[in-house]
Design an enzyme around this catalytic site. Structure first.
Site, PDB file in Angstrom:
ATOM      1  N   ARG A 181       0.839  -1.214   0.000  1.00 32.68           N
ATOM      2  CA  ARG A 181       0.000   0.000   0.000  1.00 32.68           C
ATOM      3  C   ARG A 181       0.869   1.257   0.000  1.00 32.68           C
ATOM      4  O   ARG A 181       0.472   2.302  -0.489  1.00 32.68           O
ATOM      5  CB  ARG A 181      -0.973  -0.008   1.193  1.00 32.68           C
ATOM      6  CG  ARG A 181      -1.835   1.251   1.284  1.00 32.68           C
ATOM      7  CD  ARG A 181      -3.133   1.055   2.062  1.00 32.68           C
ATOM      8  NE  ARG A 181      -2.920   0.406   3.350  1.00 32.68           N
ATOM      9  CZ  ARG A 181      -2.452   1.007   4.443  1.00 32.68           C
ATOM     10  NH1 ARG A 181      -2.141   2.289   4.421  1.00 32.68           N
ATOM     11  NH2 ARG A 181      -2.291   0.335   5.566  1.00 32.68           N
ATOM     12  N   ASP A 191      -5.982  17.118 -16.035  1.00 34.78           N
ATOM     13  CA  ASP A 191      -6.348  15.731 -16.320  1.00 34.78           C
ATOM     14  C   ASP A 191      -5.996  15.481 -17.790  1.00 34.78           C
ATOM     15  O   ASP A 191      -6.657  15.996 -18.691  1.00 34.78           O
ATOM     16  CB  ASP A 191      -7.851  15.529 -16.047  1.00 34.78           C
ATOM     17  CG  ASP A 191      -8.313  14.099 -16.311  1.00 34.78           C
ATOM     18  OD1 ASP A 191      -7.654  13.382 -17.092  1.00 34.78           O
ATOM     19  OD2 ASP A 191      -9.358  13.690 -15.743  1.00 34.78           O
TER      20      ASP A 191
HETATM   21  C1  LIG Z   1     -12.307   7.693 -16.911  1.00 36.61           C
HETATM   22  C2  LIG Z   1     -11.877   9.069 -16.556  1.00 36.61           C
HETATM   23  C3  LIG Z   1     -11.606   9.420 -15.227  1.00 36.61           C
HETATM   24  C4  LIG Z   1     -11.809   8.456 -14.076  1.00 36.61           C
HETATM   25  O1  LIG Z   1     -10.913   7.409 -14.148  1.00 36.61           O
HETATM   26  P1  LIG Z   1     -11.192   5.941 -13.494  1.00 36.61           P
HETATM   27  O2  LIG Z   1      -9.968   5.192 -13.858  1.00 36.61           O
HETATM   28  O3  LIG Z   1     -12.444   5.430 -14.118  1.00 36.61           O
HETATM   29  O4  LIG Z   1     -11.350   6.168 -12.040  1.00 36.61           O
HETATM   30  C5  LIG Z   1     -11.162  10.701 -14.984  1.00 36.61           C
HETATM   31  N1  LIG Z   1     -11.000  11.604 -15.966  1.00 36.61           N
HETATM   32  C6  LIG Z   1     -11.275  11.304 -17.254  1.00 36.61           C
HETATM   33  C7  LIG Z   1     -11.093  12.335 -18.298  1.00 36.61           C
HETATM   34  C8  LIG Z   1     -11.719  10.024 -17.595  1.00 36.61           C
HETATM   35  O5  LIG Z   1     -11.993   9.730 -18.868  1.00 36.61           O
END
Ligand SMILES: *Cc1c(COP(=O)(O)O)cnc(C)c1O
Length: 392
Positions: free
Chosen positions: A57, A182
C-alpha cells in the site's frame, strides 16, 4: 531448510533469485509485504518513501517502475500511482486544497470529477467555482483569496474542448497556485502539460495508458517532489493505492501507446470525415476538424487530434439512444482509449450527474454520441457507422 518440517518448507522453501541479466519484461512483484533481516532497517525504511519496500500500500517495485516510466513520459520529477483515475484525482485535490480552501475548475469535466467537486469536496470544506476555461476573463474573475488550485482537462469530453494549457498555467502561476491537468484523453503521446507550465498531471490510466480495456488504474505526475510526498501521505491512508498487477499491465500497455495512438488518429480521421459529410449528423466534435471551436488551440497544445470524438445525430435523445444500440463493430460501452471502438450516449450515461441546465451549459446535446475510435480496420468502422445512421 532440510531440518524444517514439511509444512514449513512448503511455505518458506521457494527461492526466486533475480538473475544478473535484466528480464526483457519487467518482473511482477505480486506481494503485499516485504521481509527484513534487521529490525532497525525495517523501522528506518518505514519513515519515508523511497528508502525501500515495506508494504505494497506504501510502495511496490512494479508500481514504482510504472511511476518512473510515466514520470519520464510526462516530463515530471515523480509520479504516484493510484487504484483508479478517481483515486488519483481525489488524492491530489485533497492534498492540495485545505479545508476552507477554494478550487477553480473547468465547467466541462468528467462526470466522476464533477460529482467529486460538487458532492464530496464540499463536505471536506472545499468549494469549487466552475467556469468556461476558454474565456480567460471569466477564469480570472473566479479567483478568490483562498483559491488553492486550478483544475482543467487537456481535452474535455464530450465536446472535445482543448484547454489552452500555457495560458491557464500562466494565470495560475500569477496567482501562485498549482494548475492540475487531467491528461487522460490526450495522453503523453499527444500532450505533456508539465512542459506547458502545469504543476501536476492526473490520468485515468484505465484509458489510453492501458489501451486494452483490462485495467483500472490512475496516476498523478508532479513537476515538484514536495507535492508528491503530500499526495502520497494522503494516498496511503485513504487507501487508494495501485495493485502491482495493474502496474504490470500498464507497463506492458504503454509500450504500444505511440503506435496505438497513430492508428487511432488515422481511423478517427476517416470516421470524422464520414460523419462530417453525413446528412443525418448535425455536428462533429473532434479537434482535428477546422470547424472545431478549439481547432487552433489544439494545433498549439497537441501533437495530434487523438482518437476520441463526438457527434450530434438528428432527432435528439431518442436518435442518440437508437444509434448506440445499432452499431455492431463499435461496442456500446463506457470508457475510452482502448484498441476496441466504443460508442456511448453521454446524456443518459457518463454525464447523468448533470441536470438539463448543466448539460446545456456544458454544451452537451441530448442526441450527442461519443465514440472512442479503436484500431480495427477503418473500412469496417465506416460501414458500421453508415449502417447505424441508416437505422436512426
Ligand atoms: C475515466 C476518466 C476518469 C476516471 O478514471 P477511473 O480510472 O475510471 O477512475 C477521470 N478523468 C477522465 C477524463 C476520464 O476519462
Amino acid at each position: 531448510m532440510s531440518q524444517r518440517r514439511f509444512a514449513t518448507r512448503a511455505i518458506q522453501g521457494a527461492v526466486v533469485t533475480p538473475p544478473p541479466q535484466q528480464p526483457l519484461a519487467p518482473p511482477l512483484y505480486q506481494t503485499s509485504a516485504f521481509s527484513f533481516d534487521d529490525a532497525d532497517l525495517y523501522a528506518e525504511t518505514l519513515r519515508a518513501p523511497g528508502r525501500g519496500m515495506v508494504y505494497t500500500r506504501y510502495e511496490n517495485p512494479t508500481t514504482a517502475g510504472f511511476e518512473a516510466l510515466i514520470a519520464d513520459l510526462e516530463g515530471g520529477a515523480q509520479a504516484l500511482a493510484a487504484a483508479s483515475g478517481m483515486a488519483a484525482i481525489a488524492t491530489v485535490l485533497l492534498s492540495l486544497v485545505p479545508p476552507g480552501g477554494h478550487l477553480v475548475a473547468q465547467r466541462e469535466l468528467y462526470g466522476g470529477t464533477y460529482s467529486l467537486l460538487r458532492r464530496h469536496l464540499p463536505r471536506c470544506g472545499v468549494e469549487t467555482t466552475m467556469v468556461d476555461c476558454a474565456d480567460l476573463d471569466s477564469l480570472r474573475a473566479a479567483r478568490r483569496d483562498n483559491t488553492a488550485a486550478v483544475y482543467v482537462e487537456t481535452i474535455a469530453n464530450p465536446t472535445m474542448t482543448v484547454a489552452d494549457v500555457p495560458a491557464i498555467a500562466a494565470l495560475a502561476d500569477e496567482w501562485g497556485v498549482p494548475l492540475v491537468v487531467d491528461n487522460t484523453v490526450a495522453s503523453p503521446a499527444l500532450c505533456r502539460p508539465l512542459e506547458h507550465g502545469a504543476s501536476i498531471v492526473v490520468h485515468s490510466a484505465t484509458k489510453f495508458l492501458s489501451g486494452h480495456s483490462d485495467v483500472v488504474g490512475g496516476v498523478a505526475v508532479f513537476a515538484d517532489e514536495g507535492r508528491r510526498l503530500a499526495a502520497w501521505e494522503h494516498l496511503i491512508e485513504f487507501g487508494g493505492s495501485m495493485d502491482p498487477f495493474a502496474a504490470w499491465l500498464l507497463l506492458r500497455g504503454i509500450k504500444t501507446l505511440d503506435v496505438r495512438m497513430s492508428r487511432q488518429i488515422a481511423n478517427a480521421t476517416r470516421v470524422a470525415e464520414l460523419l462530417a459529410a453525413h446528412a443525418n449528423v448535425q455536428r462533429v466534435y473532434w479537434p482535428g476538424l477546422r470547424t472545431h471551436p478549439t481547432y487552433d488551440v489544439g494545433r498549439r497544445v497537441l501533437s495530434g487530434p487523438g482518437g476520441f470524438l463526438s457527434f450530434e445525430v438528428d432527432g435528439g435523445r431518442e436518435a442518440g439512444r437508437r444509434f448506440v444500440q445499432a452499431t455492431r463493430v463499435a461496442k456500446l460501452a463506457p470508457s475510452l482509449g482502448g484498441v476496441e471502438s466504443l460508442v456511448s450516449h453521454p446524456a443518459s450515461t457518463t454525464h447523468r450527474q448533470y441536470d438539463a441546465a448543466a448539460l446545456a451549459e456544458a454544451g452537451i446535446g441530448e442526441g450527442m454520441v461519443r465514440m472512442s475510435v479503436g484500431i480495427e480496420d477503418a473500412d469496417d468502422l465506416c460501414e458500421d457507422l453508415t449502417s447505424a445512421l441508416a437505422q436512426v
